[in-house]
Design an enzyme around this catalytic site. Structure first.
Site, PDB file in Angstrom:
ATOM      1  N   ASP A  28       3.926   3.000   7.608  1.00 56.41           N
ATOM      2  CA  ASP A  28       2.750   2.848   6.749  1.00 56.41           C
ATOM      3  C   ASP A  28       3.109   1.726   5.786  1.00 56.41           C
ATOM      4  OD1 ASP A  28       0.839   3.015   4.752  1.00 56.41           O
ATOM      5  OD2 ASP A  28       1.498   4.983   4.001  1.00 56.41           O
ATOM      6  N   GLU A  51      -5.408   3.851   8.993  1.00 57.34           N
ATOM      7  CA  GLU A  51      -4.726   4.836   8.149  1.00 57.34           C
ATOM      8  C   GLU A  51      -5.383   6.231   8.211  1.00 57.34           C
ATOM      9  OE1 GLU A  51      -4.611   2.629   4.501  1.00 57.34           O
ATOM     10  OE2 GLU A  51      -3.103   1.261   5.306  1.00 57.34           O
ATOM     11  N   LYS A 110      -0.272  -6.680   0.017  1.00 57.59           N
ATOM     12  CA  LYS A 110      -1.216  -6.251   1.060  1.00 57.59           C
ATOM     13  C   LYS A 110      -2.652  -6.690   0.752  1.00 57.59           C
ATOM     14  CE  LYS A 110      -2.523  -1.959   3.410  1.00 57.59           C
ATOM     15  NZ  LYS A 110      -2.134  -0.555   3.539  1.00 57.59           N
ATOM     16  N   ASP A 148      -8.744   8.587   0.501  1.00 58.53           N
ATOM     17  CA  ASP A 148      -7.443   7.963   0.250  1.00 58.53           C
ATOM     18  C   ASP A 148      -7.448   7.182  -1.058  1.00 58.53           C
ATOM     19  OD1 ASP A 148      -5.150   6.443   0.267  1.00 58.53           O
ATOM     20  OD2 ASP A 148      -5.348   5.750   2.331  1.00 58.53           O
TER      21      ASP A 148
END
Ligand code: AMP
Length: 569
Positions: free
Chosen positions: A8, A147, A70, A169
């Site tokens: 991840d 994800e 990211k 999330d």
């Protein structure tokens, strides 16, 4: 056999997991921690640091530290470290290289392949950039998965009779809501929404402001003026925030944080949970918009959701959990650590792919529609948003001009009706088209999206079989905000877009009718009465005049008049 590894690659933290004795488990890094901060730094001597050590140095030299890279994946953003520019892929590769080393130390085997997770809304270029980062780190990506899909796999929801799953999330810097549907052992993403600028960091910032104001009131000095001091306060605030998830109150103590009148000043302050919840209530409120959006997109009601899964460290905050429970009227799944659940799911998927465990075939979808620009600046959708990938689709286009030997193709991604409002992904040209009248050359445009979400577009002239194409270049990209804004904007402009498309189509029809009339006159040269010829010419002139004035209703009326006349004659 190569071992199954799942990674991840997160905005704030990254996690690696493997399959051991048939079960997925997180691999501790060299520092003995499960989570590796996604932070890269360079020392004054030019040594690269990754993870906790890099994070520690961030308070001393923030200018030599890179965080949250990211957010820039797949953009042409560059970070400068010690006078050298690095791409987001290169920075991510440093993080992945450390993850690889740590896995190798733990297993004693060389790690070659991995499943890597990305947010469901990541576009093709962002996915491709993630793959490139892995390659630079010496890792072959066996699959990129979403994800939320990984989180569902971690909970083994693929093995239960579960049909709809909402994955909520909230990480350090981003918020994603995904609704998945499981049918015949296959996951489909029904809807994605979120906010790429909302996460635990915002809660930290509120505490920073609160403590800095307290210090300003008491001591009369502003901590925010100095970046190093501010970073120290930020770290202390984050720690306090974590404590507030378990305790009714938290204290921070930062000795010698400032100097006033030549004397060192300390920051000693405390905050209770209800004050913390008060000063962050608007942030919780912001979580509701994307949640409602995803629910509306999926056309499901809260009652129809079988499971709500929480992902991301920030879902540990009790007020956030309460909000989820109030919104969906059910207890969320929190059994697996929310900051490890995605890494675990990635390992499960790797295990399935490498044959270490039995399991599902996964299916993900395209987050935005893909297509090309056509006549009149219209956007022709070739693959629609939320299409299951891998997928391919094609459409046949004709030449817009007589004797057109070259055709330009502009590849776009988005949900708007006019090409100009969508996001450009690349362009290419098909040459050597045989010289033919308008509408007679047939070119098939084919879009292919592979299992990792990488797009290839080709165009083939069907008579001569002349073919060319491109693979979408990772330098043509969306900014992060655009990803989520695209859908919102398309909705906001839906009405206006529909009428712009309508107008463009009316103009295209009028143009074609004028061409048809010209051809008709050419063909019937000498065979038509001069009165008929004159009537057609007059009709054409009227239509051209209407086109120059841009009145859609008049254009439509005169196009129809010309069509009828040609039909009669
Ligand atoms: P992730 O990106 O999923 O690893 O989440 C990282 C975020 O979770 C950071 O903002 C952390 O401060 C936050 N976080 C981790 N543990 C807790 C906790 N116990 N309470 C509140 N926030 C937390």
């Amino acid at each position: 056999m190569t071992r199954a590894v799942g990674i991840d690659l997160g905005t704030t933290y990254s996690v690696a997991a493997i399959i051991e004795n048939g079960r997925a488990r997180v691999v501790k890094n060299a520092e003995g921690e499960n989570l590796t901060p996604s932070v890269v730094a360079v020392t004054a001597q030019g040594h690269m640091l990754v993870g906790s050590v890099a994070k520690c140095q961030s308070s001393v030299s923030p200018e030599r530290t890179v965080m949250s890279i990211k957010r820039h994946m797949g953009t042409d953003h560059r970070v400068s470290l010690n006078g050298r520019d690095y791409s987001p892929q290169e920075i991510s590769a440093f993080i992945l290289r450390k993850m690889k080393r740590d896995v190798e130390t733990y297993t004693g085997e060389s790690m070659k392949k991995a499943v890597i997770t990305v947010p469901a809304y990541f576009n093709d270029a962002q996915r491709q950039a993630t793959k490139e980062a892995a390659l630079m780190a010496g890792i072959e990506v066996v699959r990129i998965i979403n994800e939320p899909t990984a989180a569902s796999l971690a909970y083994g929801l693929d093995r239960e009779h579960i049909q709809t799953i909402l994955v909520w999330d909230l990480g350090g810097g981003t918020f994603d809501v995904s609704i998945l549907e499981l049918g015949d052992g296959v996951f489909h993403v029904k809807a994605v929404s979120g906010n790429t600028r909302l996460g635990g960091d915002d809660w930290d910032e509120r505490l920073v402001e609160y403590f800095a104001d307290t210090f300003l009131d008491k001591i009369g000095l502003d901590i925010r003026s100095d970046p190093v001091t501010l970073q120290r306060l930020r770290e202390a605030s984050e720690k306090a925030k974590r404590e507030l998830s378990y305790k009714p109150g938290a204290r921070i103590s930062l000795p010698f944080i400032k100097t006033g009148n030549g004397m060192p000043k300390n920051l000693e302050a405390s905050i209770d949970r209800s004050t913390f919840e008060d000063i962050t209530s608007d942030l919780r409120e912001k979580l509701l918009g994307p949640t409602r959006q995803a629910m509306a997109d999926s056309k499901l009601t809260a009652e129809e959701l079988d499971r709500v899964v929480l992902v991301g460290g920030s879902t540990r905050m009790p007020s956030v959990r309460d909000l989820v429970e109030e919104t969906f009227h059910k207890k969320p799944f929190i059994r697996i650590n929310p900051d490890e659940v995605v890494g675990i799911g990635a390992a499960v998927q790797a295990g399935v792919l490498m044959g270490e465990i039995d399991g599902v075939v996964l299916v993900d979808v395209t987050p935005l529609s893909l297509g090309i620009e056509t006549e009149g600046g219209l956007f022709a959708r070739i693959i629609s948003r939320n299409a299951t990938i891998p997928t391919s689709a094609s459409q046949i286009f004709t030449n817009a001009e007589d004797d057109q030997t070259v055709m330009d193709f502009h590849i776009l991604q988005g949900e708007r009706e006019m090409a100009i409002d969508n996001i450009s992904l690349g362009q290419f040209q098909l040459t050597d088209i045989p010289s033919l009248p308008r509408g007679k050359a047939h070119v098939e445009v084919m879009f292919q999206i592979d299992v990792n979400g990488i797009v290839k577009v080709s165009a083939e002239e069907l008579y001569t079989e002349t073919k060319t194409g491109i693979r979408i270049d990772a330098s043509h990209l969306l900014s992060e905000e655009e990803v989520e804004q695209v859908i919102r904007e398309a909705e906001a402009h839906a009405e206006e877009d529909r009428s712009r498309r309508g107008e463009a189509e009316i103009n295209i029809r009028a143009d074609s009718m004028i061409r048809a009339a010209e051809l008709f006159l050419e063909e019937k040269e000498g065979k038509l009465s001069s009165a008929s010829k004159h009537r057609i010419e007059q009709c054409m002139l009227d239509l051209k005049e209407a086109l120059s004035q841009g009145e859609s209703a008049v254009i439509e009326e005169r196009t129809e008049a010309l069509r009828k006349m040609l039909e009669e004659l």
